[in-house]
Design a protein around this motif. Sequence first.
Motif, mmCIF file in Angstrom:
data_model
loop_
_atom_site.group_PDB
_atom_site.id
_atom_site.type_symbol
_atom_site.label_atom_id
_atom_site.label_comp_id
_atom_site.label_asym_id
_atom_site.label_seq_id
_atom_site.Cartn_x
_atom_site.Cartn_y
_atom_site.Cartn_z
ATOM 1 N N LYS A 93 0.899 -1.184 -0.225
ATOM 2 C CA LYS A 93 -0.324 0.088 -0.058
ATOM 3 C C LYS A 93 0.295 1.035 0.337
ATOM 4 O O LYS A 93 0.067 2.275 -0.388
ATOM 5 N N LEU A 94 2.241 1.513 0.501
ATOM 6 C CA LEU A 94 2.843 2.783 0.288
ATOM 7 C C LEU A 94 3.739 2.628 -0.613
ATOM 8 O O LEU A 94 4.706 3.694 -0.531
ATOM 9 N N GLU A 95 4.196 1.864 -1.226
ATOM 10 C CA GLU A 95 5.078 1.162 -2.642
ATOM 11 C C GLU A 95 5.372 2.830 -3.435
ATOM 12 O O GLU A 95 4.351 3.070 -3.873
ATOM 13 N N GLY A 96 6.363 3.674 -3.487
ATOM 14 C CA GLY A 96 6.435 4.439 -4.406
ATOM 15 C C GLY A 96 5.764 5.618 -4.027
ATOM 16 O O GLY A 96 5.579 6.850 -4.818
ATOM 17 N N LEU A 97 4.457 5.773 -3.344
ATOM 18 C CA LEU A 97 3.975 6.593 -3.174
ATOM 19 C C LEU A 97 4.614 8.081 -2.375
ATOM 20 O O LEU A 97 4.595 9.311 -2.781
ATOM 21 N N GLY A 98 6.267 8.353 -1.825
ATOM 22 C CA GLY A 98 6.591 9.209 -1.738
ATOM 23 C C GLY A 98 7.809 9.383 -2.353
ATOM 24 O O GLY A 98 8.422 10.307 -2.657
ATOM 25 N N SER A 99 7.526 8.467 -3.548
ATOM 26 C CA SER A 99 9.021 9.005 -4.304
ATOM 27 C C SER A 99 8.865 9.879 -4.920
ATOM 28 O O SER A 99 10.231 10.638 -5.478
ATOM 29 N N SER A 100 8.055 11.047 -5.468
ATOM 30 C CA SER A 100 8.408 12.538 -6.172
ATOM 31 C C SER A 100 8.363 13.425 -4.814
ATOM 32 O O SER A 100 9.242 13.885 -5.199
ATOM 33 N N MET A 101 9.092 13.067 -3.208
ATOM 34 C CA MET A 101 9.795 13.753 -2.406
ATOM 35 C C MET A 101 11.123 13.239 -2.887
ATOM 36 O O MET A 101 12.077 13.692 -1.690
ATOM 37 N N ALA A 102 11.786 12.026 -3.489
ATOM 38 C CA ALA A 102 12.479 11.907 -2.838
ATOM 39 C C ALA A 102 14.048 12.578 -3.362
ATOM 40 O O ALA A 102 15.515 13.045 -2.588
ATOM 41 N N SER A 103 13.975 13.584 -4.205
ATOM 42 C CA SER A 103 15.070 14.472 -4.973
ATOM 43 C C SER A 103 15.288 15.584 -3.582
ATOM 44 O O SER A 103 15.967 15.603 -2.941
#
Length: 619
Positions: free
Chosen positions: A469-479
């Motif tokens: 359920k949480l896979e990749g949800l925050g990837s846009s905040m990685a940088s």
Amino acid sequence: MEFTFTKKEIIASIEYLDKHHEEFVGRGSHRYDLSYNSKKYPLILVLSKANELKGGEKLTLDDFNRNTEIAFKFLTDLGFIIVNKTNANEFSSYLHEFIDQSSTSNLSWKKYSIKYQGTKVKASFGQGGQANVPWISFTIEPNTTSKGIYPVYLFFKADNLLVLAFGISETKTSLYDWNNEVKSQTIEDLYEKKGLGKPFRYGESFVFKSYNIKDLPSDEILENDLKEIINIYKITMGKRDDISNPSSITTFHLDEFLKALYASNLQFNSYIVKRFISSLTTKPFVILTGLSGSGKTKLAQSFIQWICESEAQFKIVPVGADWINREPLLGYPNGLNANEYVMPDNGVLQLMIGASKDENQGQPYFLVLDEMNLSHVERYFSDFLSIMESDDSIKLYSGGERKSTDGYMIPQKISWPKNLFIIGTVNIDETTYMFSPKVLDRANVIEFRLDEKDLHHFLSSPLKVDLAKLEGLGSSMASSFLELAQETETSPNTELNYTLLEFFKELKVIGAEFGYRSAYEIHLLFAQLSKLSTTLSTDDKIDFSVMQKLLPKLHGSRSKIVKSLEALMKLCLKDANQFNIAQLENVDPINIKYNVSFDKLKRMYNNALNNGFTSYAEA
């Protein structure tokens, strides 16, 4: 009580406060300040110190009939300027108006709206009808008090007790599964603990914080407590709804990760999560220790899967008991073939090479070393420790270029990529090894523990964890996360520096003092905690820093360490004069300034008495 002050006495008090400000931490004013030479001073404190300097007693607001106007008239008559500090702080203004009116039993109904962290909060206060318990309730649109539970201030006038609570509706019980940040203690429990009998109504409401009305903390602490309870309310209310996809959010927000945790049925105290993320952004090496099965690996795995785009960005590697050198992590050159390099099967070297590529510098990479102390850490990890804080590199081989058996080009040397984070999980038992000071000095150590309340909360609703359920949800905040992790600015903090010096003196007695590296990293951790959470108090941030950076090296025999543990426990209290080691189990919680550190030191002290030896590391 009659007082008289001259202008010279007031100036002498101000000058004293300028020189001894560390004595008055936490004694800030609520509504008014004295302004002098472009500085601001708590007016009651100025008057109190002026009275003490001429041989009188310490003064409080009670000595002025709890009327600030009477107090500051002493100063305005002498030509001093008084400023109303609540003009810039709407919450403080309303809260102190509420307290003042409640104390005089002349409370007028009021409604207003304020904003916290971009969220509109409706608030109102009144007499509470027949209950005669003045209150301020907070509801976050579109939710209302009819939902059954909401943040609320309750003022029990007869007992001088102000309680910040999750108010239970008179006709409904809680509709929500509260995360374990909310303590199970009720107001009725609190009254029983304080020996006050039974509260007049609202006894089933859950206590978040309680304050003695005659000894309120500073506005900063009060407002941070309110922000914290509202934040928990927002997150928990959101748990009942579909978690919105934050893919459009590019700035790192810790709250988004907390929401994802709850959605995937992971139950972590939010303080642990804040400490974990702040530690990662302080230094890319974090050790998670504590009880087996308490969620150390799950927390690391959940954050990694939440912020990473693909599985190529992380490896979870179980450490073997036979790891005696770096080869399990970095491989080795084939001695029988001058062109070949034998790579480890676990993919660690591939991960480091991938993280080093120019096109991947905007993405975080993670290596989790599970059960890190199953072998001697210094044997297999020494190369990493050596280059962690420098631009040096690890030499993999010399001579001509080599390729792996699958044709992968291997560089002759490799540096620690700035976007690589290493997380070690640790269990303590008879099969594991202790860490050396060299390892502990380079890491933030976070201890996981469970108490009866934690377990009770879990058992009330045991749910299967679903990390999908949480896979990749925050990837846009990685940088944005990486940018935060590469910030190195700190700001001086007088209270933090004072505490560090006091701990240094005591730790030096047993040879566990710290150096410049630890001092700088504590300041950096303090700064990162401030950036990631606006709800943590200064005491919270100092407490976590002491626990993670100063206490892990503590160990020794009873004869060596017991006196030092006693002295360190005193440093964790607001008033050390009230401390009696014979009554260690009955220390007033209100007197504990650094709760996490004090609790740890107390356990270590008891272990030393019972076993003749103690260590930070516990099973």
